[in-house]
Design a protein around this motif. Structure first.
Motif, PDB file in Angstrom:
ATOM      1  N   MET A   1       4.047 -36.717  -8.107  1.00  0.00           N
ATOM      2  CA  MET A   1       3.689 -36.345  -6.766  1.00  0.00           C
ATOM      3  C   MET A   1       3.343 -37.613  -6.008  1.00  0.00           C
ATOM      4  O   MET A   1       2.730 -38.520  -6.555  1.00  0.00           O
ATOM      5  CB  MET A   1       2.565 -35.304  -6.824  1.00  0.00           C
ATOM      6  N   ILE A   2       3.771 -37.693  -4.774  1.00  0.00           N
ATOM      7  CA  ILE A   2       3.523 -38.842  -3.920  1.00  0.00           C
ATOM      8  C   ILE A   2       2.343 -38.505  -3.005  1.00  0.00           C
ATOM      9  O   ILE A   2       2.332 -37.481  -2.345  1.00  0.00           O
ATOM     10  CB  ILE A   2       4.765 -39.186  -3.067  1.00  0.00           C
ATOM     11  N   VAL A   3       1.344 -39.387  -2.983  1.00  0.00           N
ATOM     12  CA  VAL A   3       0.162 -39.186  -2.150  1.00  0.00           C
ATOM     13  C   VAL A   3      -0.020 -40.401  -1.250  1.00  0.00           C
ATOM     14  O   VAL A   3       0.491 -41.481  -1.531  1.00  0.00           O
ATOM     15  CB  VAL A   3      -1.099 -38.956  -3.000  1.00  0.00           C
ATOM     16  N   THR A   4      -0.761 -40.220  -0.164  1.00  0.00           N
ATOM     17  CA  THR A   4      -1.006 -41.279   0.797  1.00  0.00           C
ATOM     18  C   THR A   4      -2.497 -41.543   0.897  1.00  0.00           C
ATOM     19  O   THR A   4      -3.289 -40.605   1.017  1.00  0.00           O
ATOM     20  CB  THR A   4      -0.467 -40.874   2.182  1.00  0.00           C
ATOM     21  N   CYS A   5      -2.871 -42.797   0.870  1.00  0.00           N
ATOM     22  CA  CYS A   5      -4.271 -43.178   1.008  1.00  0.00           C
ATOM     23  C   CYS A   5      -4.725 -42.862   2.434  1.00  0.00           C
ATOM     24  O   CYS A   5      -4.011 -43.151   3.389  1.00  0.00           O
ATOM     25  CB  CYS A   5      -4.437 -44.664   0.713  1.00  0.00           C
ATOM     26  N   VAL A   6      -5.913 -42.289   2.571  1.00  0.00           N
ATOM     27  CA  VAL A   6      -6.406 -41.898   3.887  1.00  0.00           C
ATOM     28  C   VAL A   6      -6.834 -43.097   4.725  1.00  0.00           C
ATOM     29  O   VAL A   6      -6.894 -42.993   5.949  1.00  0.00           O
ATOM     30  CB  VAL A   6      -7.574 -40.893   3.787  1.00  0.00           C
ATOM     31  N   LEU A   7      -7.108 -44.241   4.102  1.00  0.00           N
ATOM     32  CA  LEU A   7      -7.562 -45.405   4.853  1.00  0.00           C
ATOM     33  C   LEU A   7      -6.442 -46.369   5.221  1.00  0.00           C
ATOM     34  O   LEU A   7      -6.341 -46.802   6.362  1.00  0.00           O
ATOM     35  CB  LEU A   7      -8.633 -46.160   4.058  1.00  0.00           C
ATOM     36  N   CYS A   8      -5.601 -46.698   4.253  1.00  0.00           N
ATOM     37  CA  CYS A   8      -4.588 -47.731   4.507  1.00  0.00           C
ATOM     38  C   CYS A   8      -3.172 -47.178   4.602  1.00  0.00           C
ATOM     39  O   CYS A   8      -2.240 -47.929   4.849  1.00  0.00           O
ATOM     40  CB  CYS A   8      -4.650 -48.803   3.434  1.00  0.00           C
ATOM     41  N   HIS A  27      -7.413 -28.128  -4.048  1.00  0.00           N
ATOM     42  CA  HIS A  27      -8.410 -28.217  -2.982  1.00  0.00           C
ATOM     43  C   HIS A  27      -7.787 -28.919  -1.783  1.00  0.00           C
ATOM     44  O   HIS A  27      -7.728 -30.145  -1.732  1.00  0.00           O
ATOM     45  CB  HIS A  27      -9.651 -28.977  -3.445  1.00  0.00           C
ATOM     46  N   PRO A  28      -7.338 -28.186  -0.799  1.00  0.00           N
ATOM     47  CA  PRO A  28      -6.604 -28.782   0.316  1.00  0.00           C
ATOM     48  C   PRO A  28      -7.424 -29.761   1.159  1.00  0.00           C
ATOM     49  O   PRO A  28      -6.850 -30.606   1.836  1.00  0.00           O
ATOM     50  CB  PRO A  28      -6.166 -27.587   1.150  1.00  0.00           C
ATOM     51  N   LEU A  29      -8.742 -29.705   1.116  1.00  0.00           N
ATOM     52  CA  LEU A  29      -9.547 -30.632   1.897  1.00  0.00           C
ATOM     53  C   LEU A  29      -9.846 -31.927   1.149  1.00  0.00           C
ATOM     54  O   LEU A  29     -10.395 -32.861   1.735  1.00  0.00           O
ATOM     55  CB  LEU A  29     -10.866 -29.971   2.321  1.00  0.00           C
ATOM     56  N   ALA A  30      -9.512 -31.995  -0.123  1.00  0.00           N
ATOM     57  CA  ALA A  30      -9.720 -33.211  -0.903  1.00  0.00           C
ATOM     58  C   ALA A  30      -8.750 -34.280  -0.414  1.00  0.00           C
ATOM     59  O   ALA A  30      -7.621 -33.990  -0.035  1.00  0.00           O
ATOM     60  CB  ALA A  30      -9.504 -32.943  -2.382  1.00  0.00           C
ATOM     61  N   THR A  31      -9.203 -35.516  -0.389  1.00  0.00           N
ATOM     62  CA  THR A  31      -8.363 -36.612   0.084  1.00  0.00           C
ATOM     63  C   THR A  31      -8.184 -37.646  -1.021  1.00  0.00           C
ATOM     64  O   THR A  31      -8.972 -37.726  -1.958  1.00  0.00           O
ATOM     65  CB  THR A  31      -8.992 -37.297   1.309  1.00  0.00           C
ATOM     66  N   PHE A  32      -7.155 -38.461  -0.889  1.00  0.00           N
ATOM     67  CA  PHE A  32      -6.841 -39.496  -1.865  1.00  0.00           C
ATOM     68  C   PHE A  32      -7.158 -40.854  -1.267  1.00  0.00           C
ATOM     69  O   PHE A  32      -6.853 -41.125  -0.104  1.00  0.00           O
ATOM     70  CB  PHE A  32      -5.357 -39.430  -2.242  1.00  0.00           C
ATOM     71  N   MET A  33      -7.798 -41.726  -2.072  1.00  0.00           N
ATOM     72  CA  MET A  33      -8.051 -43.087  -1.661  1.00  0.00           C
ATOM     73  C   MET A  33      -7.565 -44.006  -2.777  1.00  0.00           C
ATOM     74  O   MET A  33      -7.901 -43.799  -3.946  1.00  0.00           O
ATOM     75  CB  MET A  33      -9.549 -43.292  -1.421  1.00  0.00           C
ATOM     76  N   CYS A  37      -8.781 -49.663  -1.903  1.00  0.00           N
ATOM     77  CA  CYS A  37      -9.740 -49.238  -0.878  1.00  0.00           C
ATOM     78  C   CYS A  37     -11.077 -48.867  -1.502  1.00  0.00           C
ATOM     79  O   CYS A  37     -12.128 -49.158  -0.934  1.00  0.00           O
ATOM     80  CB  CYS A  37      -9.179 -48.068  -0.074  1.00  0.00           C
ATOM     81  N   LYS A  38     -11.061 -48.237  -2.677  1.00  0.00           N
ATOM     82  CA  LYS A  38     -12.310 -47.891  -3.368  1.00  0.00           C
ATOM     83  C   LYS A  38     -13.101 -49.147  -3.701  1.00  0.00           C
ATOM     84  O   LYS A  38     -14.320 -49.198  -3.498  1.00  0.00           O
ATOM     85  CB  LYS A  38     -12.017 -47.122  -4.653  1.00  0.00           C
ATOM     86  N   VAL A  39     -12.417 -50.172  -4.212  1.00  0.00           N
ATOM     87  CA  VAL A  39     -13.081 -51.423  -4.565  1.00  0.00           C
ATOM     88  C   VAL A  39     -13.625 -52.099  -3.317  1.00  0.00           C
ATOM     89  O   VAL A  39     -14.773 -52.580  -3.304  1.00  0.00           O
ATOM     90  CB  VAL A  39     -12.104 -52.360  -5.322  1.00  0.00           C
ATOM     91  N   ARG A  40     -12.844 -52.128  -2.248  1.00  0.00           N
ATOM     92  CA  ARG A  40     -13.269 -52.761  -1.001  1.00  0.00           C
ATOM     93  C   ARG A  40     -14.522 -52.072  -0.443  1.00  0.00           C
ATOM     94  O   ARG A  40     -15.476 -52.729  -0.040  1.00  0.00           O
ATOM     95  CB  ARG A  40     -12.139 -52.734   0.026  1.00  0.00           C
ATOM     96  N   ILE A  41     -14.545 -50.743  -0.445  1.00  0.00           N
ATOM     97  CA  ILE A  41     -15.696 -50.004   0.062  1.00  0.00           C
ATOM     98  C   ILE A  41     -16.921 -50.234  -0.819  1.00  0.00           C
ATOM     99  O   ILE A  41     -18.032 -50.421  -0.317  1.00  0.00           O
ATOM    100  CB  ILE A  41     -15.365 -48.504   0.175  1.00  0.00           C
TER     101      ILE A  41
END
Length: 67
Positions: A1-8, A27-33, A37-41
């Motif tokens: 499955m292909i997912v898109t990061c919500v930040l970059c 869970h449709p409201l769950a987002t992928f990071m 981006c996780k390390v940067r945050i």
């Protein structure tokens, strides 16, 4: 499955049978990071905490002895 990061907006391939893949499907409201981006945050949050710009109650919950 292909997912898109919500930040970059980077595209990443994720196994649909993994925990994170199932979480995103069910869970449709769950987002992928992405990991970058996780390390940067995490680094920026730690830096703000060290400088005193982050309120302590936001990142640390003290035990009151009752739980």
């Amino acid at each position: 499955m292909i997912v898109t990061c919500v930040l970059c907006d980077k595209k990443a391939k994720l196994d649909a049978n993994s925990y994170q893949g199932k979480r995103l499907i069910n869970h449709p409201l769950a987002t992928f990071m992405c990991d970058e981006c996780k390390v940067r945050i995490a680094q920026k949050t730690e830096q703000r905490r060290r400088e005193g710009k982050l309120r302590p109650r936001l990142y640390h919950k003290e035990s009151d002895g009752w739980s």
